[in-house]
Design an enzyme around this catalytic site. Sequence first.
Site, PDB file in Angstrom:
ATOM      1  N   VAL A   1       0.831  -1.207   0.000  1.00 29.34           N
ATOM      2  CA  VAL A   1       0.000   0.000   0.000  1.00 29.34           C
ATOM      3  C   VAL A   1       0.872   1.266   0.000  1.00 29.34           C
ATOM      4  CG1 VAL A   1      -1.997   1.232   0.943  1.00 29.34           C
ATOM      5  CG2 VAL A   1      -1.834  -1.239   1.222  1.00 29.34           C
ATOM      6  N   CYS A   2       1.738   1.397   1.062  1.00 25.24           N
ATOM      7  CA  CYS A   2       2.620   2.574   1.129  1.00 25.24           C
ATOM      8  C   CYS A   2       3.445   2.694  -0.142  1.00 25.24           C
ATOM      9  CB  CYS A   2       3.603   2.447   2.294  1.00 25.24           C
ATOM     10  SG  CYS A   2       2.805   2.315   3.885  1.00 25.24           S
ATOM     11  N   SER A   3       3.935   1.540  -0.613  1.00 23.12           N
ATOM     12  CA  SER A   3       4.825   1.540  -1.777  1.00 23.12           C
ATOM     13  C   SER A   3       4.084   1.939  -3.039  1.00 23.12           C
ATOM     14  CB  SER A   3       5.457   0.150  -1.937  1.00 23.12           C
ATOM     15  OG  SER A   3       6.198  -0.152  -0.769  1.00 23.12           O
TER      16      SER A   3
END
Lengths: 198, 192
Positions: free
Chosen positions: A91-93
């Site tokens: 997700v963050c990536s």
Amino acid sequence: MRTKISLIGMAVILSICMIAGNAFGVSSVYENNIYNTGMLKPVDSVLKVKAGDPAPDFALPSVKNGMVSLSRFKGKKNVVLSFIPAAWTPVCSDQWPGYNIARQVFEKYDAVLLGISADNIPTLFAWTNQMGDLWFPILSDFWPHGALAQKLGVLRSDGTTERAIFIIDKNGIIRYIDVHDINRRPPLEDIVRELQKL
Amino acid sequence: MKRSFVKMAAILGILMLTGTSSVIAGEEVLTKGAFFPSVKLAVPDDAAHKKYLGLSGSGKFDIPDIAAHVVIVEIFSMYCPHCQKEAPAVNELYRIIENNPMARGKVKLIGIGAGNSPFEVDYFRETYAVPFPLFPDKDYAIHDRIGGVRTPFFYGVAITKGKPAEIFFTYEGKFETADSFLELILKESGLK
């Protein structure tokens, strides 16, 4: 017989290890380098500020832009803070690379974007390098650990931060807060809609 | 002892193969010969896109409804750095398909934005001037059913009226050149 049982046991353990370690961001750019956090508690902190409050000032080190303070933008720019929980996680990536092609959206509304996480600078350097050349500063809230996140009420109990968006107007007033489900990415249109209101 | 070692090596081999798969843990990428799942995509409002796909009216359509022998389905995301870098090359693929007498009208190209809202898909389309139809898959509903593949990922499916679309080709990541990629598609699909 004992050998057979231990072989099966070993296979089961290895299977679990490999499944757990084989997750990644959706983009193939991170192949085999994304740690699978599994599904996490959607929100694990309590906000200490609300829309309408003055944003607390901060000065944090950044990957490429030295120390970055909120006060430097006062009277000049709207500010969007994008907290992401941790580098090298799903997700963050797949969040900041999207903002990387949306520079004109932020500029249209006279806003700067600041990406923030509680990771240290070397980790953020290595991770964000995979995303290409990010146009916005990446700030580290690593030490004192998560101090800004703590002040805002978005530091989770495991030392990571929430996946949160704060929009601060030119007068330094918080106009919008979205502490998003950590397992999901906030849609770009939510940010655009709130910037339009400023 | 020797047999145990061989067994252990075999188990490790299988596990290591599993560990390098192209899919999110717990999901399986669809392979050649499998049917692409039935999907409900919105008929584009854009008249040119509607004509390109051979559709009319409004509502939903499925991939076998597309007027083509072969459909290339690109799974992309506006949040994916490789998809961003690859966008001009995929646009070029569309152009060379349209300029190739062997492919024009027979090979069609569409994109499905994994985890992308309609707004995000439109943003990607405008940013890279994507000439072929793109469709949102905001909640990963399609992405989950096609193996949770990494992006960009290409499925080549053969269209037979009244039958599910059959996968004849899969490809993960960036391709070398649009020309060689089309050549590969024509060969694998049997169009050449």
